[in-house]
Design an enzyme around this catalytic site. Sequence first.
Site, mmCIF file in Angstrom:
data_model
loop_
_atom_site.group_PDB
_atom_site.id
_atom_site.type_symbol
_atom_site.label_atom_id
_atom_site.label_comp_id
_atom_site.label_asym_id
_atom_site.label_seq_id
_atom_site.Cartn_x
_atom_site.Cartn_y
_atom_site.Cartn_z
ATOM 1 C CB CYS A 184 -4.922 33.116 73.422
ATOM 2 S SG CYS A 184 -5.179 32.972 71.655
ATOM 3 C CB CYS A 223 0.614 35.008 66.603
ATOM 4 S SG CYS A 223 -0.553 33.637 66.567
ATOM 5 C CB CYS A 274 4.433 35.205 66.627
ATOM 6 S SG CYS A 274 5.698 34.054 67.191
ATOM 7 C CB CYS A 316 11.130 29.764 64.846
ATOM 8 S SG CYS A 316 9.359 29.464 64.669
ATOM 9 C CB CYS A 339 4.313 34.148 60.937
ATOM 10 S SG CYS A 339 5.464 32.799 60.606
ATOM 11 C CG ASP A 355 -10.799 20.650 65.534
ATOM 12 O OD1 ASP A 355 -9.629 20.336 65.739
ATOM 13 O OD2 ASP A 355 -11.182 21.807 65.272
ATOM 14 C CB CYS A 410 0.863 38.326 71.443
ATOM 15 S SG CYS A 410 -0.662 37.845 72.294
ATOM 16 C CB CYS A 470 11.927 34.959 63.810
ATOM 17 S SG CYS A 470 10.364 35.818 63.573
HETATM 18 FE FE1 SF4 Z 1 8.450 31.505 64.238
HETATM 19 FE FE2 SF4 Z 1 6.726 32.832 62.679
HETATM 20 FE FE3 SF4 Z 1 6.819 33.369 65.304
HETATM 21 FE FE4 SF4 Z 1 8.816 34.136 63.698
HETATM 22 S S1 SF4 Z 1 6.696 34.889 63.658
HETATM 23 S S2 SF4 Z 1 9.020 33.120 65.716
HETATM 24 S S3 SF4 Z 1 8.925 32.425 62.257
HETATM 25 S S4 SF4 Z 1 6.196 31.434 64.380
#
Ligand code: SF4
Length: 368
Positions: free
Chosen positions: A207, A237, A187, A181, A241, A127, A191, A184
């Site tokens: 965010c 988020c 996330c 992903c 996941c 960073d 939010c 899915c």
């Molecule tokens: Fe991808 Fe995880 Fe979001 Fe599902 S929750 S869309 S696996 S980042």
Amino acid sequence: MPAAKIRAKARDLGFTAVGIAPADPLEGAQFYARWLALGYAGEMHYLARHHDKRIAPAQLVPGAQSAICLAMDYYQPEPTEPTPLHGQIATYARGDDYHDLIKKRLAELWTYILTLAPEATGRYFVDTAPVLERELARRAGLGWWGKNTCLIDKRKGSYFFLAEIITDLKLPCDEPAPDHCGTCTRCLDACPTDAFPEPYVLDATRCISYLNIELKTSIPKDLRQGMGNWIFGCDICQQVCPWNRKAELATEPGYKTRPGLDNPSLLDLIELDRESFNALFRHNPAKRPKRRGFLRNVAVALGNSGAKAAVPALVKALDDEEPLIRGHVAWALGQLGGVNAREALEQRLAIEEDAEVKAELAEALDLL
Ligand code: SF4
């Protein structure tokens, strides 16, 4: 074989994943330029600087051939279920500041590399420079860029820090990780402030982590309720996941949750003076928004608590020397309501001189 030795040494130093990518110009740069152009970086103007360096590692290290990308896990046990009068701090920020810790390990690793290849040149980063580190790490096979924009490792999820060494040493590279992903959208759906305008794109201005860390001014009113009790950062988020079901607890003692930072009492935090704030967050990431920003966040969380028991502490904080805090405390009192809240808001409005705080007080009174 320097690459194998470098990987082994990195693991000895506590890095939990190591990948090597070519230090060619980054294809993710176009995506990044679009993201900036759409205004999604908000007040993080520094992200637009040094674009040439960000897109080409060789601009940072002349003759760069390889990027040694490193991950270090930070996952901690989930805190006990908070009561309405407790706040939440993002997992990565409940222990020691990772910058200091990782920088020391990077220095050790680089010193070791020089024993293998004394002629090598390079620089290490955590960073600390304009590096598109997630893109480099993706290219080095450390994970894929999830729809929540975190880098995700199929074996352990996304609770890890990233760091990298860019060097003119030519090393054998890893293959990028494919996207897992699939269909899915957890996330995106979870939010509370709708910070994802589309999959893989984060509007930082919505965010929670931006609002309670990077934003130095007043938090937009329409987003305050969505912030719930997150007072520094947010893990929502990542929590939802499915790949994080595989997250393993970090073994690095520095990232262990400090006493008092596992669901801290909002009533204690709103009373922190400058000295006690500095003492509590010494060498901890949560000092970043400084007392004024942090207590602003605490006020928002108290306003969202629905707990009338918070009113006396908020009434006291309505006299804080910092206008940013007074304004958000006024909002919180407006949310909680009651006779005492109304009286305190009226009394403060009669003597308040700051225009922004006056507007907050008047709006809070209108709500009651
Ligand atoms: Fe991808 Fe995880 Fe979001 Fe599902 S929750 S869309 S696996 S980042």
